[in-house]
Design a protein around this motif. Structure first.
Motif, short mmCIF file in Angstrom:
data_model
loop_
_atom_site.label_atom_id
_atom_site.label_comp_id
_atom_site.label_asym_id
_atom_site.label_seq_id
_atom_site.Cartn_x
_atom_site.Cartn_y
_atom_site.Cartn_z
N SER A 1 35.37 51.48 52.48
CA SER A 1 34.08 50.80 52.40
C SER A 1 33.07 51.61 53.22
CB SER A 1 34.20 49.39 52.99
OG SER A 1 32.93 48.89 53.35
N GLN B 1 30.45 50.25 54.48
CA GLN B 1 29.64 49.24 55.18
C GLN B 1 29.17 49.65 56.57
OE1 GLN B 1 31.53 45.37 55.61
NE2 GLN B 1 30.49 45.13 57.57
N ARG C 1 41.16 52.48 47.66
CA ARG C 1 42.12 51.49 48.18
C ARG C 1 43.52 51.91 47.77
NH1 ARG C 1 38.95 46.48 49.64
NH2 ARG C 1 36.98 47.54 50.09
N GLU D 1 46.09 50.15 48.08
CA GLU D 1 46.96 48.98 47.90
C GLU D 1 47.80 49.15 46.63
OE1 GLU D 1 44.09 45.86 48.04
OE2 GLU D 1 42.82 46.89 46.62
N LEU E 1 41.65 48.68 41.23
CA LEU E 1 41.63 50.13 41.02
C LEU E 1 41.88 50.79 42.37
CD1 LEU E 1 38.40 50.38 38.85
CD2 LEU E 1 40.72 50.91 38.06
N TYR F 1 37.13 52.83 43.15
CA TYR F 1 36.14 52.05 42.40
C TYR F 1 34.76 52.31 42.98
CZ TYR F 1 36.02 48.58 46.23
OH TYR F 1 35.89 47.96 47.44
N HIS G 1 31.37 51.16 44.55
CA HIS G 1 31.08 50.08 45.48
C HIS G 1 29.60 50.14 45.86
CE1 HIS G 1 33.20 47.92 49.13
NE2 HIS G 1 32.41 47.11 48.45
N GLU H 1 26.89 48.77 48.31
CA GLU H 1 26.94 48.10 49.61
C GLU H 1 25.57 48.05 50.31
OE1 GLU H 1 30.87 50.26 50.90
OE2 GLU H 1 30.86 48.21 51.70
N GLU I 1 36.91 37.70 42.13
CA GLU I 1 35.86 38.04 43.10
C GLU I 1 35.11 39.31 42.70
OE1 GLU I 1 37.32 38.67 47.18
OE2 GLU I 1 35.68 40.10 47.34
N ILE I 2 33.78 39.23 42.72
CA ILE I 2 32.98 40.43 42.41
C ILE I 2 32.17 40.91 43.61
CG2 ILE I 2 32.85 40.21 39.90
CD1 ILE I 2 30.22 38.71 40.18
N ARG J 1 26.71 39.87 59.97
CA ARG J 1 27.46 40.78 60.82
C ARG J 1 27.27 40.39 62.29
NH1 ARG J 1 29.54 42.23 56.02
NH2 ARG J 1 28.28 43.76 54.89
N PHE K 1 26.51 43.06 51.97
CA PHE K 1 27.58 42.72 51.02
C PHE K 1 28.08 43.95 50.28
CE2 PHE K 1 23.58 42.14 48.72
CZ PHE K 1 23.81 42.66 47.44
N GLY K 2 29.23 43.77 49.64
CA GLY K 2 29.81 44.83 48.83
C GLY K 2 30.12 44.29 47.45
N GLY L 1 31.81 45.14 43.77
CA GLY L 1 32.68 46.05 43.02
C GLY L 1 32.15 46.18 41.59
O1 4AD Z 1 35.90 42.27 49.83
P1 4AD Z 1 35.88 43.75 50.12
O2 4AD Z 1 37.15 44.38 50.54
O3 4AD Z 1 34.74 43.94 51.20
C1 4AD Z 1 34.40 45.10 51.79
O4 4AD Z 1 34.91 46.18 51.61
C2 4AD Z 1 33.15 44.95 52.62
N1 4AD Z 1 33.15 46.00 53.64
C3 4AD Z 1 31.96 45.04 51.71
C4 4AD Z 1 30.64 44.88 52.42
O5 4AD Z 1 30.36 43.81 52.93
N2 4AD Z 1 29.83 45.91 52.46
O6 4AD Z 1 35.35 44.51 48.83
C5 4AD Z 1 34.08 44.22 48.29
C6 4AD Z 1 34.17 44.15 46.79
C7 4AD Z 1 35.05 43.03 46.25
O7 4AD Z 1 34.34 41.82 46.17
C8 4AD Z 1 35.40 43.55 44.89
O8 4AD Z 1 34.35 43.29 43.98
C9 4AD Z 1 35.49 45.03 45.10
O9 4AD Z 1 34.77 45.34 46.28
N3 4AD Z 1 36.87 45.50 45.25
C10 4AD Z 1 37.57 46.16 44.30
N4 4AD Z 1 37.24 46.55 43.06
C11 4AD Z 1 38.16 47.21 42.33
N5 4AD Z 1 39.39 47.54 42.80
C12 4AD Z 1 39.78 47.18 44.04
N6 4AD Z 1 40.98 47.52 44.50
C13 4AD Z 1 38.83 46.46 44.85
N7 4AD Z 1 38.88 45.96 46.11
C14 4AD Z 1 37.68 45.39 46.32
#
Ligand code: 4AD
Length: 434
Positions: free
Chosen positions: A182, A184, A205, A207, A215, A218, A220, A222, A351-352, A358, A402-403, A405
């Protein structure tokens, strides 16, 4: 004059040239029908043996599926042609002959993924990729109009997040580095210079979860805003999502129709969106047969159940503090929770957006770091965060961000079954090629 397929209907009776690829071909001894594809669509071209040169006829005979060709001819209206128009060809030139094309009509999903570099030419993928480009454009358009500055974060970082478990590591001049999960913290650092900023970059990611919404790489978006709280942030998110959806619907009806998406549905994505607390979400899921308790996270199935009957996105607010990262402040009205809101796409798409206010006070940040270490049993290398903590020491202000995807948003807007089709070359735990 070169025209695109889409403009043929405006050129009836005129001599035109088109550049494209052989989508389909059939023919007999004296006439060959080529369906030509360019990025705007397909059109039938009829090549008569006696209307072209000897060489032209040989080229028409030789042109295989997906050969790149240039044709010249007169546009004619013809109800029998697949799109109602046809070109009577007088000249044909083959730019690149295609070897036997490996994709035929009925192919497995795996083959289409292996041959993704070619499958991207299919009418379906062409339309998805156009829609993707538009979604990116409208997101930028909204933020630019709202007086944000786009910033460019680094994608290689030294900070391993909480444990480094979900990050890809790499060798960096003799030491270990990571691909960012991220941007962020870098967006946050830049609000002290530019106040309202956004970064638009890939996140990575590692994971292992193989789901329809994960994915490994992806895109992002932010944004980060000085002097915003969580409520003002939710209003901004609503407006952004609505702008993307409505612009897509209003300006791209042809693309949406080709993908079977009802554009009137997208026109209705207007603020306000429903807001429910995490606690209410748990109750709702338990009414639907789950047996969740306070502190449980939601997986694909919970997210699907939560919004399966919703037509507009839904905010799930104020999550338990133990589920969320160190930068989220405690909710003063309910200390079990933090000031955050996730946006769930309707129709069970999941979740999108993840958003939160902060922490902007140094001591509070240190306290939350310690709390997360305790609760999650992880150890932060604080050397990696000293620069971030510095931003809280030198004239910090309340802020929020916010973030989003982008592929998740595209999956929802286009009603795709799987996130991999929302990006040209998907990276997943089982796929690194093409
Ligand atoms: O909820 P996440 O993990 O939040 C963050 O990374 C914060 N630092 C963002 C921020 O506040 N600036 O990820 C944010 C969004 C998720 O809601 C989702 O839409 C997307 O990133 N996301 C993915 N999209 C595709 N593949 C993945 N493995 C994703 N993981 C998160």
């Amino acid at each position: 004059m070169y025209i695109h397929v889409i403009d043929a209907k405006k050129a009836i009776g005129k001599r035109v040239r088109l550049r494209g690829w052989v989508h389909r071909k059939r023919g007999s001894g004296s006439i060959i029908f080529v369906v030509l594809r360019d990025h705007t669509g397909i059109i039938q071209a009829s090549i008569k043996r006696d209307a072209v040169s000897k060489n032209g006829w040989e080229l028409a005979e030789a042109a295989t599926t997906e050969s790149s060709i240039i044709i010249e001819g007169v546009v004619r209206e013809d109800k029998r042609a697949p799109t109602g128009y046809e070109i009577d060809v007088s000249k044909i030139y083959v730019t690149g002959i295609s070897e036997p094309y490996p994709i035929t009509e009925y192919q497995s999903t795996e083959l289409l993924l292996d041959k993704r570099h070619l499958w991207l030419r299919s009418v379906k993928m062409v339309n998805i990729m156009k829609a993707r480009s538009m979604v990116f454009r409208y997101a930028r358009e909204f933020l630019d109009r709202s007086k944000f500055f786009e910033i460019s974060p680094p994608l290689i970082t030294g900070a391993a997040g909480e444990s480094g478990a979900d990050m890809f590591s790499l060798e960096y001049f003799g030491s270990k580095a990571y691909l960012t999960e991220s941007s962020q913290l870098y967006s946050e650092a830049m609000i002290y210079a530019l106040e309202k900023v956004y970064s638009f970059a890939p996140s990575f990611r590692a994971e292992k979860s193989r789901t329809i919404k994960h994915l490994a790489e992806y895109w992002h978006l932010e944004p980060e805003m000085a002097y915003y709280d969580i409520k003002k942030t939710m209003v901004l998110i609503e407006k952004l999502v609505s702008h993307i959806s409505i612009s897509l619907a209003k300006r791209n009806q042809d693309i949406l129709a080709a993908l079977g998406v009802d554009h009137t549905y997208l026109l209705d994505i207007r603020p306000p969106f429903k807001r429910i607390t995490y606690e209410q979400a748990i109750d709702l899921l338990n009414q639907k047969g789950k047996s969740l308790k306070w502190g449980d996270d939601f997986g694909v199935e919970e997210e699907r159940l939560l919004t399966e009957d919703e037509l507009k996105p839904v905010f799930v607010t104020y999550w338990p503090r133990e589920l969320k990262p160190f930068y989220m402040p405690i909710n003063p009205k309910d200390e079990r929770t933090v000031l955050c809101a996730d946006l769930q796409a309707p129709k069970g798409h999941g979740e999108i957006v993840g958003s939160s206010q902060r922490i902007h006070k140094y001591d509070e940040a240190i306290g939350r770091f310690e709390e997360v270490e305790r609760v999650k049993g992880v150890k932060f290398n604080m050397d990696n965060y000293s620069w971030y903590l510095d931003t809280l020491r030198y004239g910090s202000v309340p802020h929020s961000g916010f973030g989003m995807g982008m592929e998740r948003v595209i999956k929802w807007l286009l009603g795709l079954d799987h996130i991999r089709d929302a990006i040209p070359f998907p990276r997943m735990s089982n796929r690194l090629s093409p």
